[in-house]
Design a protein around this motif. Structure first.
Motif, PDB file in Angstrom:
ATOM      1  N   CYS A 168     -17.568  87.897  60.328  1.00 40.31           N
ATOM      2  CA  CYS A 168     -16.990  86.492  60.042  1.00 40.31           C
ATOM      3  C   CYS A 168     -15.839  86.614  59.264  1.00 40.31           C
ATOM      4  CB  CYS A 168     -17.781  85.477  59.162  1.00 40.31           C
ATOM      5  SG  CYS A 168     -18.185  86.269  57.687  1.00 40.31           S
ATOM      6  N   GLU A 169     -15.491  87.486  58.596  1.00 41.75           N
ATOM      7  CA  GLU A 169     -14.150  87.859  57.810  1.00 41.75           C
ATOM      8  C   GLU A 169     -14.068  86.651  56.671  1.00 41.75           C
ATOM      9  OE1 GLU A 169     -10.601  89.652  59.602  1.00 41.75           O
ATOM     10  OE2 GLU A 169     -11.638  89.104  61.622  1.00 41.75           O
ATOM     11  N   ALA A 170     -15.303  86.015  56.318  1.00 43.75           N
ATOM     12  CA  ALA A 170     -15.217  85.127  55.500  1.00 43.75           C
ATOM     13  C   ALA A 170     -16.419  85.148  54.492  1.00 43.75           C
ATOM     14  CB  ALA A 170     -15.348  83.622  56.196  1.00 43.75           C
ATOM     15  N   GLY A 171     -17.053  86.355  54.320  1.00 42.28           N
ATOM     16  CA  GLY A 171     -18.003  86.415  53.375  1.00 42.28           C
ATOM     17  C   GLY A 171     -19.383  85.697  53.578  1.00 42.28           C
ATOM     18  N   GLU A 172     -19.469  85.333  54.879  1.00 42.82           N
ATOM     19  CA  GLU A 172     -20.936  84.458  55.528  1.00 42.82           C
ATOM     20  C   GLU A 172     -21.701  85.300  56.004  1.00 42.82           C
ATOM     21  OE1 GLU A 172     -21.464  81.392  54.341  1.00 42.82           O
ATOM     22  OE2 GLU A 172     -19.429  81.328  53.312  1.00 42.82           O
ATOM     23  N   CYS A 173     -21.530  86.310  56.815  1.00 43.17           N
ATOM     24  CA  CYS A 173     -22.462  87.030  57.509  1.00 43.17           C
ATOM     25  C   CYS A 173     -23.125  88.109  57.036  1.00 43.17           C
ATOM     26  CB  CYS A 173     -21.762  87.261  58.861  1.00 43.17           C
ATOM     27  SG  CYS A 173     -20.824  88.575  59.001  1.00 43.17           S
ATOM     28  N   GLY A 174     -22.267  88.806  56.355  1.00 40.96           N
ATOM     29  CA  GLY A 174     -22.993  90.160  55.449  1.00 40.96           C
ATOM     30  C   GLY A 174     -22.899  91.361  56.296  1.00 40.96           C
ATOM     31  N   ALA A 175     -22.260  91.463  57.536  1.00 40.60           N
ATOM     32  CA  ALA A 175     -22.017  92.766  58.270  1.00 40.60           C
ATOM     33  C   ALA A 175     -21.139  93.589  57.656  1.00 40.60           C
ATOM     34  CB  ALA A 175     -21.440  92.213  59.731  1.00 40.60           C
ATOM     35  N   CYS A 176     -20.431  93.223  56.750  1.00 44.95           N
ATOM     36  CA  CYS A 176     -19.351  94.143  56.062  1.00 44.95           C
ATOM     37  C   CYS A 176     -19.912  94.593  54.652  1.00 44.95           C
ATOM     38  CB  CYS A 176     -17.923  93.228  55.928  1.00 44.95           C
ATOM     39  SG  CYS A 176     -18.261  91.864  54.818  1.00 44.95           S
ATOM     40  N   THR A 177     -21.158  94.296  54.394  1.00 47.16           N
ATOM     41  CA  THR A 177     -21.718  94.685  53.022  1.00 47.16           C
ATOM     42  C   THR A 177     -21.571  95.996  52.787  1.00 47.16           C
ATOM     43  OG1 THR A 177     -23.107  92.876  52.999  1.00 47.16           O
ATOM     44  CG2 THR A 177     -23.802  94.605  51.645  1.00 47.16           C
ATOM     45  N   VAL A 178     -21.185  96.339  51.596  1.00 48.12           N
ATOM     46  CA  VAL A 178     -21.287  97.718  51.017  1.00 48.12           C
ATOM     47  C   VAL A 178     -21.730  97.971  49.598  1.00 48.12           C
ATOM     48  CG1 VAL A 178     -19.160  98.607  52.557  1.00 48.12           C
ATOM     49  CG2 VAL A 178     -18.738  97.670  50.158  1.00 48.12           C
ATOM     50  N   LEU A 179     -22.066  98.765  49.110  1.00 48.80           N
ATOM     51  CA  LEU A 179     -22.329  98.888  47.561  1.00 48.80           C
ATOM     52  C   LEU A 179     -20.889  99.137  46.769  1.00 48.80           C
ATOM     53  CD1 LEU A 179     -25.614 100.613  47.555  1.00 48.80           C
ATOM     54  CD2 LEU A 179     -25.464  98.136  47.403  1.00 48.80           C
ATOM     55  N   ILE A 180     -20.706  98.434  45.713  1.00 45.47           N
ATOM     56  CA  ILE A 180     -19.511  98.573  44.823  1.00 45.47           C
ATOM     57  C   ILE A 180     -20.255  98.652  43.589  1.00 45.47           C
ATOM     58  CG2 ILE A 180     -17.556  97.753  44.206  1.00 45.47           C
ATOM     59  CD1 ILE A 180     -17.103  96.221  46.592  1.00 45.47           C
ATOM     60  N   ASP A 181     -20.219 100.079  42.968  1.00 44.04           N
ATOM     61  CA  ASP A 181     -20.779 100.330  41.817  1.00 44.04           C
ATOM     62  C   ASP A 181     -22.323  99.824  41.775  1.00 44.04           C
ATOM     63  OD1 ASP A 181     -18.377 101.484  40.704  1.00 44.04           O
ATOM     64  OD2 ASP A 181     -17.775  99.547  39.749  1.00 44.04           O
ATOM     65  N   GLY A 182     -22.701  99.980  42.971  1.00 41.00           N
ATOM     66  CA  GLY A 182     -24.223  99.629  43.236  1.00 41.00           C
ATOM     67  C   GLY A 182     -24.546  98.329  43.503  1.00 41.00           C
ATOM     68  N   LYS A 183     -23.647  97.323  43.705  1.00 41.79           N
ATOM     69  CA  LYS A 183     -23.910  95.884  43.844  1.00 41.79           C
ATOM     70  C   LYS A 183     -23.488  95.654  45.473  1.00 41.79           C
ATOM     71  CE  LYS A 183     -23.190  91.230  42.230  1.00 41.79           C
ATOM     72  NZ  LYS A 183     -24.248  90.820  42.933  1.00 41.79           N
ATOM     73  N   ALA A 184     -24.375  95.134  46.095  1.00 42.27           N
ATOM     74  CA  ALA A 184     -24.254  94.533  47.289  1.00 42.27           C
ATOM     75  C   ALA A 184     -23.110  93.624  47.300  1.00 42.27           C
ATOM     76  CB  ALA A 184     -25.480  94.246  48.281  1.00 42.27           C
ATOM     77  N   THR A 185     -22.031  94.036  48.242  1.00 39.70           N
ATOM     78  CA  THR A 185     -20.727  93.110  48.104  1.00 39.70           C
ATOM     79  C   THR A 185     -20.184  92.844  49.631  1.00 39.70           C
ATOM     80  OG1 THR A 185     -20.325  94.312  46.002  1.00 39.70           O
ATOM     81  CG2 THR A 185     -18.574  92.938  47.174  1.00 39.70           C
TER      82      THR A 185
END
Length: 154
Positions: free
Chosen positions: A41-58
Motif C-alpha cells: 500500500c505504501e501507506a503503512g496499512e497492509c503489513g507487506a513491508c514489515t521488518v524487525l527494527i531493533d526487534g519490533k515489527a515495523t
C-alpha cells in the motif's frame, strides 16, 4: 540530499548513502536485494513491508532509511532455524497451511517472530489483534492465526 547511514541488516554491517526521502522498503528491496520486503500500500496499512527494527515489527514503507542509522534490521532472509531448518515460525506457517500466494507471508512471519520473542502468553483474541495490521487476500486468516497460536505455545 544524500546521507551516509550505518545499520546492521540481517547480522551484517551496512553503510549506504541514502536520499533523505528514501523509505526503508526501497533501500532493503531495491538496493540490498532483500525481496521478502514487499511494496503493498505504501501507506503503512497492509503489513507487506514489515521488518524487525531493533526487534519490533515495523512498516518499512513509512520508515525513512535515514532513521535506520545505528539500528538493527531483520528481514525474513535474516531469520534462521537451527541446522539449516526453517525458523519455528516459518515451520508453523507450513504446518498450518498458512501460506497461499505468499505476498503477506514475510510480514506476518516477522510479526509472529516478535510475538514469540516477547515471551508473553496471549489469548487467541489478543493474537488476532496483534496480527491485525496485515492484509491477506487468500487464507481468511484462520490458518495464519492457527500458525501463530501454535508457535506461541497456546
Amino acid at each position: 540530499m544524500i546521507k551516509v547511514i550505518h545499520m546492521k541488516v540481517n547480522g551484517k554491517q551496512v553503510e549506504l548513502g541514502v536520499d533523505d526521502r528514501e523509505c526503508l522498503t526501497d533501500t532493503l528491496r531495491n538496493r540490498l536485494g532483500l525481496t521478502s520486503v514487499k511494496k503493498g500500500c505504501e501507506a503503512g496499512e497492509c503489513g507487506a513491508c514489515t521488518v524487525l527494527i531493533d526487534g519490533k515489527a515495523t512498516n518499512s514503507c513509512i520508515y525513512l532509511s535515514m532513521w535506520a542509522e545505528g539500528r538493527e534490521i531483520v528481514t525474513v532472509e535474516g531469520i534462521k532455524g537451527e541446522n539449516e531448518n526453517l525458523h519455528p515460525v516459518q515451520q508453523a506457517f507450513v504446518d498450518e497451511a498458512a501460506i497461499q500466494c505468499g505476498f503477506c507471508t514475510p510480514g506476518l512471519i516477522l510479526t509472529a517472530v516478535e510475538i514469540v520473542g516477547s515471551g508473553k502468553k496471549y489469548t487467541r483474541d489478543e493474537l488476532r489483534k496483534l496480527i491485525s495490521g496485515h492484509l491477506c487476500r487468500c487464507t481468511g486468516y484462520e490458518n495464519i492465526l492457527n500458525a501463530v497460536e501454535k508457535v506461541a505455545g497456546l
